[in-house]
Design a protein around this motif. Structure first.
Motif, PDB file in Angstrom:
ATOM      1  N   PRO A 154      33.807  45.267  45.234  1.00 57.83           N
ATOM      2  CA  PRO A 154      34.965  45.031  44.369  1.00 57.83           C
ATOM      3  C   PRO A 154      34.997  43.611  43.836  1.00 57.83           C
ATOM      4  CG  PRO A 154      35.630  45.266  46.673  1.00 57.83           C
ATOM      5  CD  PRO A 154      34.158  45.531  46.624  1.00 57.83           C
ATOM      6  N   VAL A 155      35.679  43.463  42.717  1.00 60.60           N
ATOM      7  CA  VAL A 155      35.899  42.142  42.123  1.00 60.60           C
ATOM      8  C   VAL A 155      37.372  41.795  42.302  1.00 60.60           C
ATOM      9  CG1 VAL A 155      35.929  40.828  39.957  1.00 60.60           C
ATOM     10  CG2 VAL A 155      34.052  42.435  40.430  1.00 60.60           C
ATOM     11  N   VAL A 156      37.617  40.578  42.767  1.00 60.26           N
ATOM     12  CA  VAL A 156      38.982  40.056  42.849  1.00 60.26           C
ATOM     13  C   VAL A 156      39.037  38.794  41.998  1.00 60.26           C
ATOM     14  CG1 VAL A 156      40.705  38.964  44.342  1.00 60.26           C
ATOM     15  CG2 VAL A 156      39.432  40.953  45.177  1.00 60.26           C
ATOM     16  N   ALA A 157      40.058  38.686  41.153  1.00 57.39           N
ATOM     17  CA  ALA A 157      40.263  37.441  40.405  1.00 57.39           C
ATOM     18  C   ALA A 157      41.482  36.750  40.978  1.00 57.39           C
ATOM     19  CB  ALA A 157      40.478  37.741  38.930  1.00 57.39           C
ATOM     20  N   VAL A 158      41.348  35.461  41.220  1.00 56.12           N
ATOM     21  CA  VAL A 158      42.489  34.657  41.685  1.00 56.12           C
ATOM     22  C   VAL A 158      42.781  33.637  40.595  1.00 56.12           C
ATOM     23  CG1 VAL A 158      43.294  32.990  43.390  1.00 56.12           C
ATOM     24  CG2 VAL A 158      41.962  34.989  44.128  1.00 56.12           C
ATOM     25  N   ALA A 159      43.942  33.804  39.954  1.00 56.64           N
ATOM     26  CA  ALA A 159      44.326  32.880  38.877  1.00 56.64           C
ATOM     27  C   ALA A 159      45.031  31.685  39.486  1.00 56.64           C
ATOM     28  CB  ALA A 159      45.243  33.590  37.891  1.00 56.64           C
ATOM     29  N   ILE A 209      44.038  41.394  41.723  1.00 54.14           N
ATOM     30  CA  ILE A 209      44.419  40.061  41.238  1.00 54.14           C
ATOM     31  C   ILE A 209      45.226  39.305  42.285  1.00 54.14           C
ATOM     32  CG2 ILE A 209      45.620  38.795  39.403  1.00 54.14           C
ATOM     33  CD1 ILE A 209      43.231  40.525  38.445  1.00 54.14           C
ATOM     34  N   GLY A 210      44.855  38.060  42.487  1.00 52.76           N
ATOM     35  CA  GLY A 210      45.644  37.174  43.344  1.00 52.76           C
ATOM     36  C   GLY A 210      46.123  35.977  42.538  1.00 52.76           C
ATOM     37  N   PHE A 211      47.044  35.234  43.136  1.00 46.54           N
ATOM     38  CA  PHE A 211      47.597  34.054  42.457  1.00 46.54           C
ATOM     39  C   PHE A 211      47.618  32.882  43.414  1.00 46.54           C
ATOM     40  CE2 PHE A 211      49.279  37.767  40.372  1.00 46.54           C
ATOM     41  CZ  PHE A 211      48.997  37.482  39.043  1.00 46.54           C
ATOM     42  N   ALA A 212      47.266  31.731  42.902  1.00 46.14           N
ATOM     43  CA  ALA A 212      47.326  30.500  43.687  1.00 46.14           C
ATOM     44  C   ALA A 212      48.166  29.516  42.891  1.00 46.14           C
ATOM     45  CB  ALA A 212      45.918  29.964  43.933  1.00 46.14           C
ATOM     46  N   GLY A 213      49.366  29.281  43.380  1.00 47.55           N
ATOM     47  CA  GLY A 213      50.283  28.383  42.679  1.00 47.55           C
ATOM     48  C   GLY A 213      50.147  26.982  43.233  1.00 47.55           C
ATOM     49  N   VAL A 214      49.594  26.124  42.427  1.00 48.60           N
ATOM     50  CA  VAL A 214      49.381  24.754  42.879  1.00 48.60           C
ATOM     51  C   VAL A 214      49.746  23.827  41.733  1.00 48.60           C
ATOM     52  CG1 VAL A 214      46.929  24.773  42.270  1.00 48.60           C
ATOM     53  CG2 VAL A 214      47.737  23.172  43.971  1.00 48.60           C
ATOM     54  N   PHE A 237      47.436  36.942  47.792  1.00 50.98           N
ATOM     55  CA  PHE A 237      46.069  37.428  47.607  1.00 50.98           C
ATOM     56  C   PHE A 237      45.958  38.898  48.006  1.00 50.98           C
ATOM     57  CE2 PHE A 237      44.973  32.912  49.067  1.00 50.98           C
ATOM     58  CZ  PHE A 237      44.902  32.441  47.771  1.00 50.98           C
ATOM     59  N   PRO A 238      45.144  39.681  47.270  1.00 49.14           N
ATOM     60  CA  PRO A 238      44.765  41.005  47.772  1.00 49.14           C
ATOM     61  C   PRO A 238      43.677  40.822  48.834  1.00 49.14           C
ATOM     62  CG  PRO A 238      43.702  40.582  45.673  1.00 49.14           C
ATOM     63  CD  PRO A 238      44.508  39.358  46.001  1.00 49.14           C
ATOM     64  N   THR A 239      43.116  41.931  49.338  1.00 49.90           N
ATOM     65  CA  THR A 239      42.024  41.828  50.315  1.00 49.90           C
ATOM     66  C   THR A 239      40.829  41.130  49.666  1.00 49.90           C
ATOM     67  OG1 THR A 239      42.767  43.853  51.305  1.00 49.90           O
ATOM     68  CG2 THR A 239      40.523  43.187  51.823  1.00 49.90           C
ATOM     69  N   LEU A 240      40.330  40.108  50.335  1.00 50.50           N
ATOM     70  CA  LEU A 240      39.245  39.311  49.759  1.00 50.50           C
ATOM     71  C   LEU A 240      37.908  39.549  50.463  1.00 50.50           C
ATOM     72  CD1 LEU A 240      41.208  35.928  49.470  1.00 50.50           C
ATOM     73  CD2 LEU A 240      40.806  37.600  47.660  1.00 50.50           C
ATOM     74  N   VAL A 241      37.981  40.126  51.679  1.00 51.68           N
ATOM     75  CA  VAL A 241      36.758  40.345  52.460  1.00 51.68           C
ATOM     76  C   VAL A 241      35.846  41.301  51.698  1.00 51.68           C
ATOM     77  CG1 VAL A 241      35.881  41.185  54.684  1.00 51.68           C
ATOM     78  CG2 VAL A 241      38.095  40.014  54.569  1.00 51.68           C
ATOM     79  N   ASP A 242      34.557  40.967  51.610  1.00 52.26           N
ATOM     80  CA  ASP A 242      33.538  41.800  50.941  1.00 52.26           C
ATOM     81  C   ASP A 242      33.678  41.867  49.421  1.00 52.26           C
ATOM     82  OD1 ASP A 242      32.250  42.367  53.289  1.00 52.26           O
ATOM     83  OD2 ASP A 242      33.456  44.160  53.664  1.00 52.26           O
ATOM     84  N   ALA A 243      34.588  41.099  48.822  1.00 51.80           N
ATOM     85  CA  ALA A 243      34.747  41.130  47.361  1.00 51.80           C
ATOM     86  C   ALA A 243      34.012  39.952  46.728  1.00 51.80           C
ATOM     87  CB  ALA A 243      36.222  41.052  46.990  1.00 51.80           C
ATOM     88  N   ARG A 244      33.619  40.108  45.456  1.00 52.49           N
ATOM     89  CA  ARG A 244      33.232  38.960  44.631  1.00 52.49           C
ATOM     90  C   ARG A 244      34.544  38.344  44.143  1.00 52.49           C
ATOM     91  NH1 ARG A 244      28.911  37.185  41.258  1.00 52.49           N
ATOM     92  NH2 ARG A 244      27.802  37.675  43.176  1.00 52.49           N
ATOM     93  N   VAL A 245      34.822  37.140  44.602  1.00 54.36           N
ATOM     94  CA  VAL A 245      36.087  36.491  44.255  1.00 54.36           C
ATOM     95  C   VAL A 245      35.841  35.502  43.114  1.00 54.36           C
ATOM     96  CG1 VAL A 245      37.985  35.052  45.091  1.00 54.36           C
ATOM     97  CG2 VAL A 245      36.963  36.789  46.595  1.00 54.36           C
TER      98      VAL A 245
END
Ligand code: URA
Length: 205
Positions: free
Chosen positions: A68-73, A94-99, A115-123
């Motif tokens: 799976p692919v996960v994008a973190v904006a 999709i995940g979000f990182a508010g900084v 964040f969604p599940t990140l293990v085993d994903a291309r993040v």
């Protein structure tokens, strides 16, 4: 690994983004178009699974993405590349990182993460402006804490300072960018750059 995409379309789109006269609607559309090239490059080495399918004419072997692919904006500017990921990989989570950047120290200050599940994903971490590297390094630390191991940062403009910081803090993270610019100025903006990406996307100048 740091890679600048070398493509006439990328150069053309980047010039539209750099131009101070480009207004937010055109800026957003152009960022999305450039995002397609960046995301395609960020997925260039994705492992594939063979699958057997029937075309209307015959049986053949095809390929699907293996993981799976996960994008973190990284908020806000990362939102400018989100549609590009979702168009190319509609089932990406999709995940979000508010900084927020402390304007005096340029240090990252967290205000929201999900964040969604990140293990085993291309993040794919969407951080269009790799300036000091503080926000990206922080976001990578966060996704690693949550199990991510296969991480690629998707940037529009990178600075030499930001790339050097990432190579020190997270040498395992791949970085794809549309350009490596000259340097940071004394307000930690990338030069020649394109200004504040969040402001340019959302008209908050
Ligand atoms: N963030 C931006 O949006 N622009 C810069 O030049 C640096 C950080």
């Amino acid at each position: 690994m740091f890679r600048v995409i070398d493509h006439p379309l990328a150069a053309d789109l980047l010039t539209v983004l750099r131009d101070r006269h480009t207004e937010p609607p055109e800026f957003r559309e152009t960022a999305e178009r450039l995002g397609y090239l960046l995301v395609a490059e960020a997925l260039t080495d994705m492992p594939l699974d063979e699958v057997e399918i029937e075309t209307p004419l015959e049986h053949t072997t095809g390929h699907r993405l293996h993981r799976p692919v996960v994008a973190v904006a990284v908020l806000r500017a990362g939102l400018g590349l989100l549609e590009s990921v979702l168009t190319l990989v509609p089932d990406a989570a999709i995940g979000f990182a508010g900084v927020q950047r402390d304007e005096d120290t340029a240090q990252p200050v967290e205000y929201y993460t999900k964040f969604p599940t990140l293990v085993d994903a291309r993040v794919l971490i969407l951080e269009p402006m790799l300036a000091t590297g503080g926000s990206l390094s922080w976001a990578v630390g966060k996704v690693k804490e949550n199990g991510a191991r296969d991480i690629t940062a998707v940037c529009v403009v990178a600075s030499p300072e930001g790339v050097a910081r990432m190579q020190l803090d997270h040498p395992d993270v791949r970085i794809v960018a549309a350009t490596l610019d000259r340097e940071l100025n004394d307000r930690f903006y990338i030069t020649p750059g394109l200004g504040d990406m969040g402001d340019r996307l959302f008209g908050t100048i």
